[in-house]
Write an enzyme that holds these catalytic residues in place. Sequence first.
Site, short mmCIF file in Angstrom:
data_model
loop_
_atom_site.label_atom_id
_atom_site.label_comp_id
_atom_site.label_asym_id
_atom_site.label_seq_id
_atom_site.Cartn_x
_atom_site.Cartn_y
_atom_site.Cartn_z
N GLU A 12 -5.19 -20.39 -16.72
CA GLU A 12 -6.37 -19.54 -16.52
C GLU A 12 -7.49 -20.24 -15.75
O GLU A 12 -8.15 -19.63 -14.90
CB GLU A 12 -6.90 -19.04 -17.87
CG GLU A 12 -6.11 -17.90 -18.50
CD GLU A 12 -4.84 -18.36 -19.21
OE1 GLU A 12 -4.52 -19.56 -19.14
OE2 GLU A 12 -4.16 -17.53 -19.83
N LEU B 265 -1.62 -11.52 -18.17
CA LEU B 265 -2.54 -10.39 -18.27
C LEU B 265 -2.75 -9.71 -16.92
O LEU B 265 -2.86 -10.38 -15.90
CB LEU B 265 -3.89 -10.87 -18.82
CG LEU B 265 -3.84 -11.58 -20.18
CD1 LEU B 265 -5.26 -11.92 -20.63
CD2 LEU B 265 -3.11 -10.76 -21.23
#
Lengths: 298, 298, 298
Positions: free
Chosen positions: C174, C104
Amino acid sequence: MAWRAALRSKAVISGLLSCSSHGRLCASPTFITQRNNSTSPKIKVDYDQTTGVAVMHMQSPPVNSLSLDFLTELCISLEKLEMDKGCRGLIITSNQPKVFSAGLDILEMYGKSPEHCGEFWKVVQEMWLKLYGSNMVTIAAISGSSPAGGCLLSLTCDYRIMADNPRYTIGLNETQLGIVAPFWFKETMVNTVGHRNTEVALQLGLLYKPAEALKIGLVDQLVPEDQVFTVATQTMTKWLTIPEHARQITKSMMRNPTIDKLRTNRDADIQNFVSFITKESIQKSLRMYMEMLKQRKA
Amino acid sequence: MAWRAALRSKAVISGLLSCSSHGRLCASPTFITQRNNSTSPKIKVDYDQTTGVAVMHMQSPPVNSLSLDFLTELCISLEKLEMDKGCRGLIITSNQPKVFSAGLDILEMYGKSPEHCGEFWKVVQEMWLKLYGSNMVTIAAISGSSPAGGCLLSLTCDYRIMADNPRYTIGLNETQLGIVAPFWFKETMVNTVGHRNTEVALQLGLLYKPAEALKIGLVDQLVPEDQVFTVATQTMTKWLTIPEHARQITKSMMRNPTIDKLRTNRDADIQNFVSFITKESIQKSLRMYMEMLKQRKA
Amino acid sequence: MAWRAALRSKAVISGLLSCSSHGRLCASPTFITQRNNSTSPKIKVDYDQTTGVAVMHMQSPPVNSLSLDFLTELCISLEKLEMDKGCRGLIITSNQPKVFSAGLDILEMYGKSPEHCGEFWKVVQEMWLKLYGSNMVTIAAISGSSPAGGCLLSLTCDYRIMADNPRYTIGLNETQLGIVAPFWFKETMVNTVGHRNTEVALQLGLLYKPAEALKIGLVDQLVPEDQVFTVATQTMTKWLTIPEHARQITKSMMRNPTIDKLRTNRDADIQNFVSFITKESIQKSLRMYMEMLKQRKA
C-alpha cells in the site's frame, strides 16, 4: 518451516500426555492410592556447593509423568534451592531412558473430582511460576522425548540442550488429545519460537524431531545422546560467569509480563481448567487416549 | 542460533561501555572539565540540499563515547535536521577508525552526583526518542564495533549496514558490566530480533560478530569495509523513492507503542537509572571495568 | 533478508491496489453502474458435504478486485459456510490466470462520497473479521500474484500455499501508492512474519517473489503452479484430522487479541480511513496510479 516436516512425519500422532503407570493399571484407583503412599523420591537432587550448581534427576518410572506427587516434590525441591543463596544454577534432566518427561499425568485428570483437578492444576501453575521466574540459571538437558507438559518444563528453562536422536520428539501437542494448552503455555511458546510457529504448532498439536525443533528455536542446541549432560554442565559454567544480579534483573524484565498475567489470574485459570477437563466430552477423549496407550503396550 | 556462536567466541568478554578518554585519564575530574570546555564539534553534519540527505559523522576521539556533551550535540543536530522539511534522509556514521560508537560514557556515571547522572540519562532518552521516532529515513553505516549504547544508536535507525570484518562486534552487552539495559533498550531489540534472541543476548550481554549479527537480524546487510558508506548512500536513494507521508505514518504505527511507553514514563525511568547506577556495588563494577580498560591499554 | 532481495527487484514498483475494470474504463462512472447490475456471481463456491470442505473460486475478471460487490458476496458466502456445522474446511483460490487477487478496488475509493468509502471499508473489515476468526480450517491456494488486499486475504487463512513462479509477487504494498495499511493489516502481518520484517515491508511497500515470501514466512509452502490446488486439498485433509474443538479454541486464543482490537474500534477505524482516503492529495495519488495502469495496458 520445520512444522511442515513435523506435520508430514508420523510423530504428530504419537506421544502426548502421559499415564504415570503402565497401561493396564491406568484407571485403577487402587493403584493411585498405592502411588500416593510411595516414599521413594521421584526426583533426586545433587547439589554441588563448590560449583553452586544443582542437578535435578527426574526418576519416576516409567516416563516421569507430572503427577500431583511429582510436581509437589519438584516445587518443594525448587523452593529449597531457590532459597539457598549459594545455589546459582540448576540442570534438569531425566534418569529414565528415552524420555525427558511425558507430560501431565492423565490419571490426575481422568475420573477425578473437580476439587482434585483444581488441586492438580494449582501445582502445575506453581511449577511453571517457580521455574519460569527462577533466579537461578536453568538448563534443560533433554535426554529423550518431551511432549506436552514435558515440553513446557523445558520451555521454562533458560537454555535447552536436546539429544540428537530422530526417534525423540518435543512439542506442545495437547490439541491432538482434544485438550487446549492454556494461555501461559501459549505465551511461553510465543516467547520462544514466535507467534506464527506457535499458531501452527498449537493448532495442530505438533511434535518436532530434534532437527526441526532446533530450526524453529524450540531447543537451542543438539548434541549426541551421550553428551547431553556434559554439554549442559559446560554451558552452565559459561552462564555462571555473567554478573548475577544484572542477569537476574534482565531475566525478570523479559519474563515478568507473562508471569504477571498468570499470577493475577490463577483462580480464574484454575476454574477454567476444571470446568473444561471435567466435561463429559473431554473425559471421553481422555479415556479413549488411555485405551489407545494400553493397546500399544499390548 | 548465532548467539551460540557468540557465546563461544571471546567477543563476549571484550568491548562494552566506553570511556571517553584514554585509560589513564579516565577517573580524572580535571580532564572532565577540560572536556566540557572543548569547542571542537564532536559531530560533523554534511547536508546536501540537492538530495535531501544529511550525513552525521561522529568524530569524538578515540571511540565516539556517548558523553553528555556528545549526546547534547547529537540531539541539537537532529532537531535542526528534523525541522528542515527538505531533509528527508539521515546517514549516521563514524570518522573514528574501527569503531562506530563504543557506547555510553562511563565517566558520566562513575563518581557523579545523582543530579548529574539524571541529567545524563535524560539526554540518552532524548537521543533515543528523537531517532527511533524520526520522520527521516535513518541509516546506520556501521563502520566498526558498536557495543552497548553504540548498538542502541544503530537499532534506532531504519536500516543497518555493517562492515564485514570479523574483528568488529555489535550488541547490547551491558549485563557483562553488571548493568541492566532498561526496558526501552530491550523493546527496541525485541522489535528487531524477536523475544528469544533478545532474552539470551541481554541475559549474557552478548557481542556478535557481523555474520552472527546478520543471522539474527541485528544488522540488515554486510558489505566490505570500504563500501559501507557507498552502500548506505545507495540504499538511502532507494528508500527516498517511497511516498514519504505514507512511509512516515507506517513507521509511526510500528514504533509509537514502544516510544509512548518511554514518553509516559521518562521521570520514573530516570529515577530508576539514578538509584541503580549510584549504588555502591554498581559503582564498584564501573571502577573495576575502567581499571580493566587501563590495563588493556598499558 | 528476503526483503533486501525484494527491494532490489523490480517487483517493488509493480502490482499494487487494483482496478476492477480494464485500464481504459477505470474512471468511467457508467461502467461502475453496469458493474453493480451484474448478476453473474463473482465467487463460485463448491461445497463437498462428504469431505466437509468448501472451495471458493474467485472469478471476477480480470484480477479479482475486491470491490464492494465482490466483498459483499464473499461475506455472505462465508457466513453461510460458517453456519453449516458440516463445513469444516475452506480453500480459497482464483479462477483468473496469473492472479490470486489484485487487492482492494480503487474505483471504490476514487471520486466517491465519504459515505460510499465508509460503506466499502466496513465490508473490508467484515471480510477480515470473518476470515481471520473463522472456525473453519482456511487455506489460501495462491495461484498467482497477490498484492495489497489480496495479500491480506491470504494472511487471514491458516495456511498459505503459493505457486512457485518467480513472475508472481505477494505483499502489503500500500505504501507504494501513498496509502497506509491500517493497524489490523499490520498486526496480521506481524503475527505472521514478525515485527522487523513487517516494519521494513510496510515502510517500503515491498512485494516479494515466492522464494522471498517463503523465506520470511509470508507463505508456508511453494509448489509447482499446476499443483497448488491439489496440495491445498491434501493439506486440508491433514488439518481436518485434528480434534476440532481444541483446534478452534486454540486458534481463537492466538488471534482474538488482534480481532478484539478491531472489533472494539470499527467505527473509529472507518472514520480514520474515510478522512484519509478522501484527502485531495490521496485522491491525486490514486488518479496517477490509475493512469499509470492505463498506460501499461496500452
